[in-house]
Design an enzyme around this catalytic site. Structure first.
Site, PDB file in Angstrom:
ATOM      1  N   CYS A   1       0.835  -1.202   0.000  1.00 18.68           N
ATOM      2  CA  CYS A   1       0.000   0.000   0.000  1.00 18.68           C
ATOM      3  C   CYS A   1       0.872   1.257   0.000  1.00 18.68           C
ATOM      4  O   CYS A   1       1.434   1.624   1.030  1.00 18.68           O
ATOM      5  CB  CYS A   1      -0.912  -0.041   1.222  1.00 18.68           C
ATOM      6  SG  CYS A   1      -1.966   1.396   1.376  1.00 18.68           S
TER       7      CYS A   1
ATOM      8  N   CYS B   1      -0.431   4.079   2.197  1.00 15.57           N
ATOM      9  CA  CYS B   1      -0.252   3.852   3.639  1.00 15.57           C
ATOM     10  C   CYS B   1       1.204   4.058   4.056  1.00 15.57           C
ATOM     11  O   CYS B   1       1.479   4.653   5.085  1.00 15.57           O
ATOM     12  CB  CYS B   1      -0.629   2.421   4.024  1.00 15.57           C
ATOM     13  SG  CYS B   1      -2.176   1.848   3.349  1.00 15.57           S
ATOM     14  N   ASP B   2       2.139   3.511   3.284  1.00 16.46           N
ATOM     15  CA  ASP B   2       3.524   3.396   3.762  1.00 16.46           C
ATOM     16  C   ASP B   2       4.540   4.252   3.003  1.00 16.46           C
ATOM     17  O   ASP B   2       5.712   4.286   3.391  1.00 16.46           O
ATOM     18  CB  ASP B   2       3.964   1.919   3.684  1.00 16.46           C
ATOM     19  CG  ASP B   2       3.104   1.042   4.580  1.00 16.46           C
ATOM     20  OD1 ASP B   2       2.591   1.565   5.589  1.00 16.46           O
ATOM     21  OD2 ASP B   2       2.935  -0.146   4.276  1.00 16.46           O
TER      22      ASP B   2
END
Ligand SMILES: Cc1cc2nc3c(=O)[nH]c(=O)nc-3n(C[C@H](O)[C@H](O)[C@H](O)COP(=O)(O)OP(=O)(O)OC[C@H]3O[C@@H](n4cnc5c(N)ncnc54)[C@H](O)[C@@H]3O)c2cc1C
Length: 313
Positions: free
Chosen positions: A134, A137-138
């Site tokens: 992701c 997300c990261d």
């Protein structure tokens, strides 16, 4: 109670399902969530959530636990069991599980989706500490560092542009001789100075100790092998596997309409093609799969259920 007819049964206790439960419970609907494993779905597998509005930083299990408590406070019930089959043909919907049969006036399907793994050595071992599925997300963890992407479709191409804004350099490994996304998107990637694209290349291994320090890949036409080592002075590098998602919808094939990739088709009110059946979260055909979009879907689906029950009883 098995012979009880619930107002709403929610299948799946991830963020979408719990949020749907919370809204349904608060609206006074007799609500049951059926979860096959543990509450929270993909969200409990992540230990650092920094993009949920209003919360600077929280780990997945804590966020999910808060959601569960909130849903329980509105009277939502939970059952943990595997579903064997569903029957949505009649007005009362039937869900057959290993614990027996459950019935409801309406159903919200929220069984999520999972990122597709590609199978190189170290993929599981370094998942969550170097290997990510992701970028949204990261990506922020790799500001001004080297980042690698596996994938040649739209998601890989689009996310490479996002990562290029954060990372020092982005390298994309595309298994095929060209991108499978539309040409204008591929051209944007190819003309970005911070992105290098390696066609016909596949990752064979990622390795290191606590976190990865090297990555090996090969050209699948020439069979030449290559290795990248963490640059001295860098604390880490990131490898993003962006090879698509697999929606958890096998159980619902034939019961509701799916798209060509097996995602459930809904309208903007989360309604499927079957009266009284709604879908919410990552298993829907949509642009962004995040906690914030899953909980939004859940809230809308529960509100649609409430209206449906009001109009039909
Ligand atoms: C590693 C990782 C990190 C992430 N980090 C972030 C982040 O930082 N921020 C962010 O916003 N998003 C993040 N995401 C994405 C986010 O977790 C998902 O978008 C979100 O969890 C989707 O919620 P969902 O409820 O739709 O599905 P899921 O979270 O997939 O939940 C589905 C639930 O349904 C259950 N289920 C499946 N089949 C059945 C069945 N037959 N019967 C009963 N239950 C069933 C599953 O066990 C699961 O609990 C991350 C995802 C991953 C994988």
């Amino acid at each position: 109670m098995m012979n009880e007819i619930y107002d709403v049964i929610i299948i799946g206790g991830g963020p979408a399902g719990i949020s749907a439960g919370l809204y349904a419970g608060r609206a006074g609907l007799n609500t049951l969530i059926i979860e096959k494993q543990y509450l929270g779905g993909q969200a409990v597998t992540t230990f650092e959530i920094v993009n949920y509005p209003g919360i600077n930083e929280i780990d997945g299990p804590s966020l999910v636990d808060n959601m569960r408590k909130q849903a329980e406070s509105f009277g939502v019930k939970f059952e943990y069991t595997e579903i064997e089959y569903v029957n949505f043909e009649d007005k009362i919907k039937i869900i057959n599980t290993q614990k027996g049969q459950f019935s409801a006036k309406s159903v919200i399907i929220a069984t999520g989706a999972n990122p597709r793994k590609v199978g190189f050595k170290g993929e599981d071992e370094f998942y969550g500490r170097g290997v990510s599925y992701c970028a949204t997300c990261d990506g922020g963890f790799y500001r001004d560092l080297d980042v690698f992407i596996v994938g040649g479709g739209y998601a890989a191409a689009e996310e490479s542009l996002y990562l290029a804004r954060l990372a020092r350099k982005v390298t994309i490994f595309v298994r095929k001789p060209k991108f499978s996304c539309p040409k204008p998107m591929a051209d944007k990637v190819l003309s970005n100075e911070k992105i290098e694209v390696k066609f016909n290349c596949e990752v064979s291994e990622i390795g290191g100790e606590n976190q990865p320090t090297y990555l090996e890949y090969f050209n699948n036409v020439t069979n030449e092998k290559f290795r990248y080592d963490l640059s001295s002075g860098d604390r880490a590098f990131g490898l993003f596997v962006l090879a698509g998602f697999i929606p958890t919808t096998d159980l619902f094939k034939g019961a509701v309409e799916l798209d060509e990739y097996n995602y459930i088709k809904t309208d903007e009110n989360m309604k499927t093609n079957v009266e009284g059946v709604y879908a919410a979260g990552d298993l829907r055909s949509k642009l962004l799969r995040q906690i914030v979009t899953a909980v939004s879907d859940g809230a809308i689906a529960a509100t649609s259920c409430e209206k449906y029950i009001e109009e039909n009883n």
